[in-house]
Design an enzyme around this catalytic site. Structure first.
Site, PDB file in Angstrom:
ATOM      1  N   GLY A  49       0.832  -1.213   0.000  1.00  0.00           N
ATOM      2  CA  GLY A  49       0.000   0.000   0.000  1.00  0.00           C
ATOM      3  C   GLY A  49       0.855   1.247   0.000  1.00  0.00           C
ATOM      4  O   GLY A  49       2.047   1.176  -0.296  1.00  0.00           O
ATOM      5  N   ASN A  50       0.267   2.372   0.266  1.00  0.00           N
ATOM      6  CA  ASN A  50       1.033   3.626   0.334  1.00  0.00           C
ATOM      7  C   ASN A  50       0.416   4.556   1.375  1.00  0.00           C
ATOM      8  O   ASN A  50      -0.585   4.218   2.007  1.00  0.00           O
ATOM      9  CB  ASN A  50       1.100   4.278  -1.049  1.00  0.00           C
ATOM     10  CG  ASN A  50      -0.273   4.608  -1.562  1.00  0.00           C
ATOM     11  OD1 ASN A  50      -0.979   5.421  -0.992  1.00  0.00           O
ATOM     12  ND2 ASN A  50      -0.686   3.946  -2.639  1.00  0.00           N
ATOM     13  N   HIS A  51       1.026   5.747   1.524  1.00  0.00           N
ATOM     14  CA  HIS A  51       0.663   6.624   2.643  1.00  0.00           C
ATOM     15  C   HIS A  51      -0.550   7.527   2.415  1.00  0.00           C
ATOM     16  O   HIS A  51      -0.841   8.359   3.241  1.00  0.00           O
ATOM     17  CB  HIS A  51       1.845   7.539   2.980  1.00  0.00           C
ATOM     18  CG  HIS A  51       3.029   6.801   3.512  1.00  0.00           C
ATOM     19  ND1 HIS A  51       2.958   6.043   4.651  1.00  0.00           N
ATOM     20  CD2 HIS A  51       4.299   6.704   3.067  1.00  0.00           C
ATOM     21  CE1 HIS A  51       4.139   5.508   4.882  1.00  0.00           C
ATOM     22  NE2 HIS A  51       4.980   5.886   3.927  1.00  0.00           N
ATOM     23  N   SER A  52      -1.226   7.396   1.291  1.00  0.00           N
ATOM     24  CA  SER A  52      -2.315   8.342   1.009  1.00  0.00           C
ATOM     25  C   SER A  52      -3.393   8.294   2.101  1.00  0.00           C
ATOM     26  O   SER A  52      -3.806   7.223   2.531  1.00  0.00           O
ATOM     27  CB  SER A  52      -2.951   7.994  -0.342  1.00  0.00           C
ATOM     28  OG  SER A  52      -4.107   8.755  -0.523  1.00  0.00           O
ATOM     29  N   ALA A 101      -4.314   7.392  -4.823  1.00  0.00           N
ATOM     30  CA  ALA A 101      -2.947   6.921  -5.030  1.00  0.00           C
ATOM     31  C   ALA A 101      -3.045   5.414  -5.268  1.00  0.00           C
ATOM     32  O   ALA A 101      -2.895   4.602  -4.356  1.00  0.00           O
ATOM     33  CB  ALA A 101      -2.097   7.223  -3.806  1.00  0.00           C
TER      34      ALA A 101
END
Ligand code: CTP
Length: 345
Positions: free
Chosen positions: A153-156, A221
């Protein structure tokens, strides 16, 4: 002076001042001047007077015009509280510089009443601008499962997309918000939230909603890669390295850019750390978007998790609008202003 009743207490004599009624009746709630104390209470959900009870019940846009002495204004706690209000979707009319009640000169004067009126007129005029229009917004990250426990995943946080959805709704649009895993909750009349987890689910939801949409804003994102295989059981660790094979996800923006019809406006985002302008312009072409909103991770107070953002908006005809650092809700208003220009050109 206006000869209208003035309400100041939750109980007037033996009658109950109906704060819920007030909060639902108004088209807009304006708090001017907003003191440091009331600001702090609003930021933390306190409810010990009629004003705060009405604020917490208000379903209309809330606009505040702070006023306080300069040092109080610049105190980090005041600025943090203002950020919280902005994140709730409240509009903040900036203080002005000038002579203060203390006799000092500096930041902290309430905006002039004419400025407040102008702000409200502008805001209320825009409220009906998108009546009858439909918008699709993607927001948040996507999670690509590796096994039942782990994901890529990512930090969005989803804040920018939620701010956009709110802005569109406030201008009268009907909005489908396709939201990846995010702790944010939004509940507004005119807004349908579709919660998804993976890039594939987001793609499917967008393809279903896009044909009926006038506007699509792809602010999510989306993970660019997903595991080729999702393990059915939790992967047990071994002493050696683990190699995961990843494959490309479908590019939602590019797909929608490719199938859009005349009259549909498609907007994408670019988040870059180097070569910002060049990459943003490249995305505009490659994905056939009408606008690309660039935010740079190099700017202070912009990017993941912040309540503020600093963007440049690139258009197809070579237009380039540079904005200063602002609360995300106001950035959303700038973006929607640009979309309206295309929609009604
Ligand atoms: N996007 C999308 N679907 C994807 C990937 C991205 O809709 N599978 C959208 C994002 O929502 C955003 C824009 O495309 O509007 C970002 O473009 P992208 O090519 O993903 O840029 P990055 O991955 O950030 O950069 P790069 O390709 O240069 O690595």
């Amino acid at each position: 002076m206006s000869k209208n009743p003035v309400l100041s207490d939750l109980f007037e004599g033996d009658t109950w001042a109906n704060h819920v009624g007030l909060g639902r009746w108004a088209d807009v709630m304006v708090i001017a001047p907003l003191s440091c104390n009331t600001l702090a209470k609003m930021a933390h959900g306190l409810c010990d007077n009629l004003l705060l009870a009405a604020y917490l019940s208000a379903v209309c846009p809330v606009v505040v015009a702070p006023a306080m002495d300069e040092d109080m204004w610049h105190h980090p706690s005041t600025q943090a509280n203002l950020s919280r209000l902005a994140a709730f979707g409240n509009r903040i009319i900036p203080v002005e510089k000038g002579e203060l009640a203390s006799g000092l000169y500096g930041d902290g004067r309430m905006a002039e009443p004419e400025t407040i009126l102008e702000f409200l007129r502008d805001m209320l005029q825009k409220r009906g601008d998108l009546k009858g229009k439909k918008a699709l917004v993607t927001a948040g990250p996507t999670h690509e499962a590796i096994d039942p426990v782990r994901f890529i995943g990512n930090h969005s946080s989803g804040k920018m997309g939620v701010a956009l959805a709110r802005e569109l709704v406030q201008r009268g649009a009907e909005v489908d918000l396709v939201l990846g895993p995010s702790s944010l909750t939004v509940d507004l009349p005119g807004l349908s939230v579709h919660r998804v987890t993976s890039a594939e689910e987001m793609y499917a939801a967008c393809l279903e909603k896009f044909p009926g949409a006038d506007i699509a804003i792809l602010s999510a994102a989306v993970a660019d890669y997903t595991p080729v295989a999702r393990a059915a059981e939790k992967i047990k660790k071994t002493d050696g390295n683990l190699v995961l094979e990843l494959m490309r996800t479908k590019d939602i923006l590019k797909t929608l850019g490719g199938i859009k019809k005349k009259g549909q406006v498609v907007v994408g985002f670019a988040l870059e750390t180097t070569g910002e302008r060049e990459y943003a312009l490249g995305k505009l072409q490659a994905k056939n978007a009408d606008l690309i909103v660039l935010n740079s991770l190099n700017d202070d107070g912009a990017g993941f998790g912040f309540d503020t953002n600093k963007v440049t908006i690139f258009g197809r005809g070579g237009s380039e609008q540079v904005y200063g650092r602002k609360p995300k809700q106001q950035v959303a208003a700038d973006i929607v202003d640009q979309i309206e220009k295309l929609l009604y050109a």
